[in-house]
Every structure is written in structure tokens, then in C-alpha cells.
Design a protein around this motif. Structure first.
Motif, PDB file in Angstrom:
ATOM      1  N   VAL A  35      72.313  61.334  18.849  1.00 53.90           N
ATOM      2  CA  VAL A  35      72.307  60.319  19.965  1.00 53.90           C
ATOM      3  C   VAL A  35      70.948  59.881  20.127  1.00 53.90           C
ATOM      4  O   VAL A  35      70.147  60.774  20.282  1.00 53.90           O
ATOM      5  CB  VAL A  35      73.081  60.490  21.457  1.00 53.90           C
ATOM      6  N   TYR A  36      70.586  58.565  19.953  1.00 48.09           N
ATOM      7  CA  TYR A  36      69.344  58.050  19.973  1.00 48.09           C
ATOM      8  C   TYR A  36      69.151  57.119  21.295  1.00 48.09           C
ATOM      9  O   TYR A  36      70.185  56.767  21.883  1.00 48.09           O
ATOM     10  CB  TYR A  36      68.782  57.027  18.840  1.00 48.09           C
ATOM     11  N   TYR A  37      67.920  56.626  21.848  1.00 51.79           N
ATOM     12  CA  TYR A  37      67.722  55.995  22.861  1.00 51.79           C
ATOM     13  C   TYR A  37      68.432  54.669  22.932  1.00 51.79           C
ATOM     14  O   TYR A  37      68.886  54.216  23.765  1.00 51.79           O
ATOM     15  CB  TYR A  37      66.161  55.748  22.913  1.00 51.79           C
ATOM     16  N   GLU A  38      68.449  54.119  21.550  1.00 50.91           N
ATOM     17  CA  GLU A  38      69.183  52.815  21.658  1.00 50.91           C
ATOM     18  C   GLU A  38      70.607  52.953  21.901  1.00 50.91           C
ATOM     19  O   GLU A  38      71.197  52.026  22.170  1.00 50.91           O
ATOM     20  CB  GLU A  38      68.921  52.213  20.293  1.00 50.91           C
ATOM     21  N   ASP A  39      71.378  54.081  21.930  1.00 53.49           N
ATOM     22  CA  ASP A  39      72.769  54.269  22.201  1.00 53.49           C
ATOM     23  C   ASP A  39      72.891  54.334  23.603  1.00 53.49           C
ATOM     24  O   ASP A  39      74.128  54.319  24.249  1.00 53.49           O
ATOM     25  CB  ASP A  39      73.174  55.625  21.372  1.00 53.49           C
TER      26      ASP A  39
END
Length: 130
Positions: free
Chosen positions: A5-9
């Protein structure tokens, strides 16, 4: 299909935004078919497109920034022009199911008219498919 899971998610609180799971499910379905020898792109190029016509989703626990997760996909039903899969997002390594869903897709061709599922897709959706 596993990924981080990345920040953009995430939303402002660092929790995966609810609509992002739809994209996770989409990627999971594409990879599910790819492992069975099918490319969604190639099917589309040959006139078979598979829009989602029904979606049920249960949010059980949040995924957060930097979680490692896996999307699992299984075939639930296959009809003449549609199929339904069960999908879930599972957090690794604890194996907790974060989100579970049921997605129905219909096969359409030009003009968005329903058409029979192609034979190669029917073979890939069988339980004994690789």
C-alpha cells in the motif's frame, strides 16, 4: 497478486481510501486471468470486453500505508454471457481479510451488446485451470 500500500492509495489519515479497493480488485482479476494464459488486452482487441455489472463489497478492517497485501480471486459462477468472482484483500503476514467482495462481469461486444463468453475464457474459469 501481492503488493504494498502506497501513499497514493490512502486518505488523509493514512488508511486506504474505500474506492481504491475497486482498483485492487480489477488488478486482481486481470492477474488471475493472466496466470491462466489470458490477456484482458488481447481479449478486448478481439472484441470481448467485460464491464462490471454488479458489485458487493464488505469492508472488514482497514489497510494502512505500507501494508503488504494480497488480492485473492476465485470463480463463483459462470453463465452464458457473464461470470462472478469472489475477491478479497488479505493483509500479509497475518492473513487477516480486510475487504471481501463479489463481482459480476458481463461479456459485451461492439455497441455494448451482450455476447457469449469466449471458449478460451470459459476454459480459464474452470476450477481445474492452471
Amino acid at each position: 497478486m501481492e503488493f504494498r500500500v502506497y501513499y497514493e492509495d490512502t486518505d488523509a489519515g493514512g488508511v486506504v481510501y474505500h474506492a481504491r479497493y475497486l482498483g485492487f480488485f480489477e488488478r486482481g482479476r486481470c492477474e488471475f486471468l493472466r496466470t491462466r494464459g489470458l490477456s484482458v488486452r488481447e481479449l478486448a482487441d478481439r472484441g470481448w470486453i467485460f464491464p462490471v455489472v454488479r458489485l458487493e463489497i464488505d469492508y472488514r478492517a482497514p489497510a494502512v500505508l505500507d501494508d503488504l497485501v494480497r488480492v485473492e480471486t476465485e470463480v463463483l459462477e459462470v453463465g452464458k454471457t457473464s461470470f462472478t468472482v469472489g475477491q478479497q484483500v488479505v493483509r500479509l503476514p497475518d492473513g487477516k481479510c480486510l475487504v471481501a467482495g463479489r463481482v459480476t462481469l458481463v461479456c459485451v461486444g461492439p455497441g455494448m451488446r451482450p455476447k457469449r463468453l469466449p471458449q478460451e475464457l470459459l476454459a480459464a474459469l474452470r476450477p481445474e485451470a492452471p
